[in-house]
Design a protein around this motif. Structure first.
Motif, PDB file in Angstrom:
ATOM      1  N   LEU A   8       0.831  -1.203   0.000  1.00 40.11           N
ATOM      2  CA  LEU A   8       0.000   0.000   0.000  1.00 40.11           C
ATOM      3  C   LEU A   8       0.865   1.253   0.000  1.00 40.11           C
ATOM      4  O   LEU A   8       0.462   2.292  -0.531  1.00 40.11           O
ATOM      5  N   ASP A   9       2.060   1.180   0.561  1.00 44.92           N
ATOM      6  CA  ASP A   9       2.970   2.324   0.518  1.00 44.92           C
ATOM      7  C   ASP A   9       3.368   2.644  -0.918  1.00 44.92           C
ATOM      8  O   ASP A   9       3.483   3.821  -1.293  1.00 44.92           O
ATOM      9  N   VAL A  10       3.589   1.607  -1.722  1.00 48.45           N
ATOM     10  CA  VAL A  10       3.903   1.832  -3.131  1.00 48.45           C
ATOM     11  C   VAL A  10       2.709   2.463  -3.839  1.00 48.45           C
ATOM     12  O   VAL A  10       2.865   3.405  -4.632  1.00 48.45           O
ATOM     13  N   VAL A  11       1.511   1.972  -3.548  1.00 49.52           N
ATOM     14  CA  VAL A  11       0.312   2.556  -4.167  1.00 49.52           C
ATOM     15  C   VAL A  11       0.234   4.045  -3.852  1.00 49.52           C
ATOM     16  O   VAL A  11      -0.001   4.878  -4.746  1.00 49.52           O
ATOM     17  N   ARG A  12       0.444   4.398  -2.609  1.00 49.57           N
ATOM     18  CA  ARG A  12       0.393   5.819  -2.241  1.00 49.57           C
ATOM     19  C   ARG A  12       1.445   6.625  -3.002  1.00 49.57           C
ATOM     20  O   ARG A  12       1.186   7.746  -3.443  1.00 49.57           O
ATOM     21  N   GLY A  13       2.627   6.042  -3.163  1.00 53.55           N
ATOM     22  CA  GLY A  13       3.716   6.776  -3.792  1.00 53.55           C
ATOM     23  C   GLY A  13       3.564   6.988  -5.277  1.00 53.55           C
ATOM     24  O   GLY A  13       4.049   7.986  -5.814  1.00 53.55           O
ATOM     25  N   VAL A  14       2.901   6.050  -5.955  1.00 54.34           N
ATOM     26  CA  VAL A  14       2.838   6.150  -7.421  1.00 54.34           C
ATOM     27  C   VAL A  14       1.685   7.016  -7.912  1.00 54.34           C
ATOM     28  O   VAL A  14       1.664   7.414  -9.083  1.00 54.34           O
ATOM     29  N   LEU A  15       0.750   7.320  -7.045  1.00 53.23           N
ATOM     30  CA  LEU A  15      -0.411   8.109  -7.458  1.00 53.23           C
ATOM     31  C   LEU A  15      -0.098   9.603  -7.431  1.00 53.23           C
ATOM     32  O   LEU A  15       0.718  10.067  -6.643  1.00 53.23           O
ATOM     33  N   GLY A  16      -0.753  10.322  -8.320  1.00 53.69           N
ATOM     34  CA  GLY A  16      -0.645  11.768  -8.326  1.00 53.69           C
ATOM     35  C   GLY A  16       0.398  12.344  -9.253  1.00 53.69           C
ATOM     36  O   GLY A  16       0.603  13.564  -9.287  1.00 53.69           O
ATOM     37  N   HIS A  17       1.070  11.500 -10.030  1.00 53.77           N
ATOM     38  CA  HIS A  17       2.115  11.974 -10.940  1.00 53.77           C
ATOM     39  C   HIS A  17       1.683  11.967 -12.401  1.00 53.77           C
ATOM     40  O   HIS A  17       2.378  12.520 -13.252  1.00 53.77           O
ATOM     41  N   GLY A  18       0.552  11.342 -12.682  1.00 51.80           N
ATOM     42  CA  GLY A  18       0.089  11.187 -14.060  1.00 51.80           C
ATOM     43  C   GLY A  18      -0.696   9.896 -14.182  1.00 51.80           C
ATOM     44  O   GLY A  18      -1.002   9.242 -13.180  1.00 51.80           O
TER      45      GLY A  18
END
Length: 202
Positions: A8-18
């Motif tokens: 879930l930490d990866v999910v949070r990190g990858v969102l919001g950039h495009g």
């Protein structure tokens, strides 16, 4: 771009950039997969991102995910399509033009193609098909998004003739920075192939 993860930490990190699609891959239990999918789905919905489940059609349906990606050892594409219905995103793994055409005919929305390069993320994989193999599949199914997977880094994106790429270990250490790098590499290409992104997003 597709992000394949059990974090879930990866999910949070990858969102919001495009534009990204998150593919939840959990190798333990349906219960664990369901818990992670529902949590990831909440984050993806808020960010306008697609949320898919790897392998587990039942989990995807129970959680209300956008769709499923099936591999060679999972439900056949046609069976998954019958269960999911016509609107769900359905990805299928393939390695050659013949399998690609068959998967599209059976109802696949997009194709996951590889291994594009050698990788240590998953053991027991066949030999890499390389950029020529990815290009052969892309050309065999015009109009269907092809997502290359395995061993891909931002620097290698330009070598690939396909709609988009998927990453696992390449984003694990720095999800935010790596995703931004991948998206920039994809945006800089002039040969992006495919008329529609899986689920309407890259």
């Amino acid at each position: 771009m597709h992000i394949v993860t059990d974090s879930l930490d990866v999910v949070r990190g990858v969102l919001g950039h495009g534009p990204v699609a998150v593919q939840v891959r959990v190798k333990t239990s349906d219960r664990d997969a369901y818990a992670l999918t529902t949590a990831a789905l909440e984050l993806c919905r808020a960010a306008g991102a697609v949320c898919l489940v790897d392998d587990r059609v039942g989990v995807a349906l129970a959680a209300g995910a956008d769709g499923v990606h099936v591999g060679a050892e999972d439900l056949p594409v046609a069976a998954a399509r019958r269960v999911l219905g016509p609107a769900a995103v359905l990805g299928a793994t393939c390695r050659n033009p013949e399998a690609a055409r068959a998967a599209v005919a059976a109802g696949a929305t997009y194709l996951g193609v590889g291994p594009a390069f050698a990788t240590r993320t998953k053991t027991g994989l066949p030999e890499p098909i390389g950029p020529p193999g990815v290009a052969a599949v892309t050309r065999a199914v015009p109009g269907t998004p092809v997502i290359a997977i395995a061993g891909i880094t931002p620097d290698r994106v330009a070598e690939l003739e396909c709609y988009g790429v998927a990453a696992i270990s390449a984003v694990a250490a720095d999800p935010s920075g790596a995703t931004a790098d991948f998206l920039r590499a994809l945006a800089s290409r002039s040969d992006r192939v495919g008329t529609a992104a899986p689920g309407g997003r890259a």
